[in-house]
Design a protein around this motif. Structure first.
Motif, short mmCIF file in Angstrom:
data_model
loop_
_atom_site.label_atom_id
_atom_site.label_comp_id
_atom_site.label_asym_id
_atom_site.label_seq_id
_atom_site.Cartn_x
_atom_site.Cartn_y
_atom_site.Cartn_z
N PHE A 17 -10.26 115.40 -16.99
CA PHE A 17 -9.00 114.82 -17.43
C PHE A 17 -8.61 113.60 -16.59
O PHE A 17 -8.13 112.61 -17.11
N LEU A 18 -8.82 113.68 -15.30
CA LEU A 18 -8.41 112.60 -14.42
C LEU A 18 -9.38 111.43 -14.41
O LEU A 18 -9.02 110.33 -14.00
N ASN A 19 -10.61 111.66 -14.84
CA ASN A 19 -11.62 110.62 -14.77
C ASN A 19 -12.22 110.28 -16.13
O ASN A 19 -13.41 109.99 -16.24
N THR A 20 -11.42 110.31 -17.15
CA THR A 20 -11.84 109.85 -18.47
C THR A 20 -11.05 108.59 -18.78
O THR A 20 -9.83 108.59 -18.77
N TYR A 21 -11.79 107.52 -19.02
CA TYR A 21 -11.13 106.24 -19.33
C TYR A 21 -12.07 105.34 -20.11
O TYR A 21 -13.27 105.59 -20.22
N TYR A 22 -11.48 104.29 -20.69
CA TYR A 22 -12.20 103.33 -21.50
C TYR A 22 -11.84 101.95 -20.97
O TYR A 22 -10.67 101.63 -20.83
N VAL A 23 -12.86 101.14 -20.69
CA VAL A 23 -12.63 99.82 -20.11
C VAL A 23 -13.32 98.77 -20.96
O VAL A 23 -14.49 98.92 -21.31
N ILE A 24 -12.59 97.70 -21.28
CA ILE A 24 -13.18 96.56 -21.98
C ILE A 24 -13.34 95.45 -20.95
O ILE A 24 -12.35 94.97 -20.38
N GLU A 25 -14.58 95.08 -20.68
CA GLU A 25 -14.88 94.01 -19.73
C GLU A 25 -15.78 93.00 -20.42
O GLU A 25 -16.89 93.35 -20.84
N ASP A 26 -15.30 91.78 -20.53
CA ASP A 26 -16.04 90.72 -21.20
C ASP A 26 -16.41 91.17 -22.61
O ASP A 26 -15.54 91.34 -23.43
N GLU A 27 -17.67 91.40 -22.88
CA GLU A 27 -18.11 91.79 -24.22
C GLU A 27 -18.67 93.21 -24.23
O GLU A 27 -19.50 93.55 -25.08
#
Length: 101
Positions: A17-27
């Protein structure tokens, strides 16, 4: 022994739960769920995004999910907090994504 197993299970779930994420970097879209699941998707490979209520295991902790279809036959389920903002950010990179939310 039972307490140890229960504690380890709880720690694992909390970690997810604490380490689920989505990151958009460049393309690139990077999806991270705990220490077990990491995927990188070129945003130009994303074909469509659809609403999903699938209960399949995924990097999404909500039942209000969206499925991202990319590559030839690949897809992933996610549940960003700001769904519309997330989709807007993807569309800034790839205007050809078909969105069905």
């Amino acid at each position: 022994i039972t307490s140890s197993i229960l504690l380890a299970t709880i720690a694992f779930v909390v970690h997810l739960f604490l380490n689920t994420y989505y990151v958009i970097e460049d393309e690139e879209l990077r999806i991270k769920a705990g220490f077990l699941y990491t995927i990188k998707i070129n945003i130009h490979d994303i074909k469509r995004i659809e609403k999903s209520n699938s209960l399949l295991s995924s990097a999404a902790f909500s039942t209000d999910r969206m499925e991202i279809f990319y590559g030839k036959f690949d897809s992933v389920l996610i549940s960003p907090k700001d769904r519309s903002g997330f989709v807007e950010d993807l569309l800034k990179v790839n205007t050809g994504i078909v969105v069905k939310l």
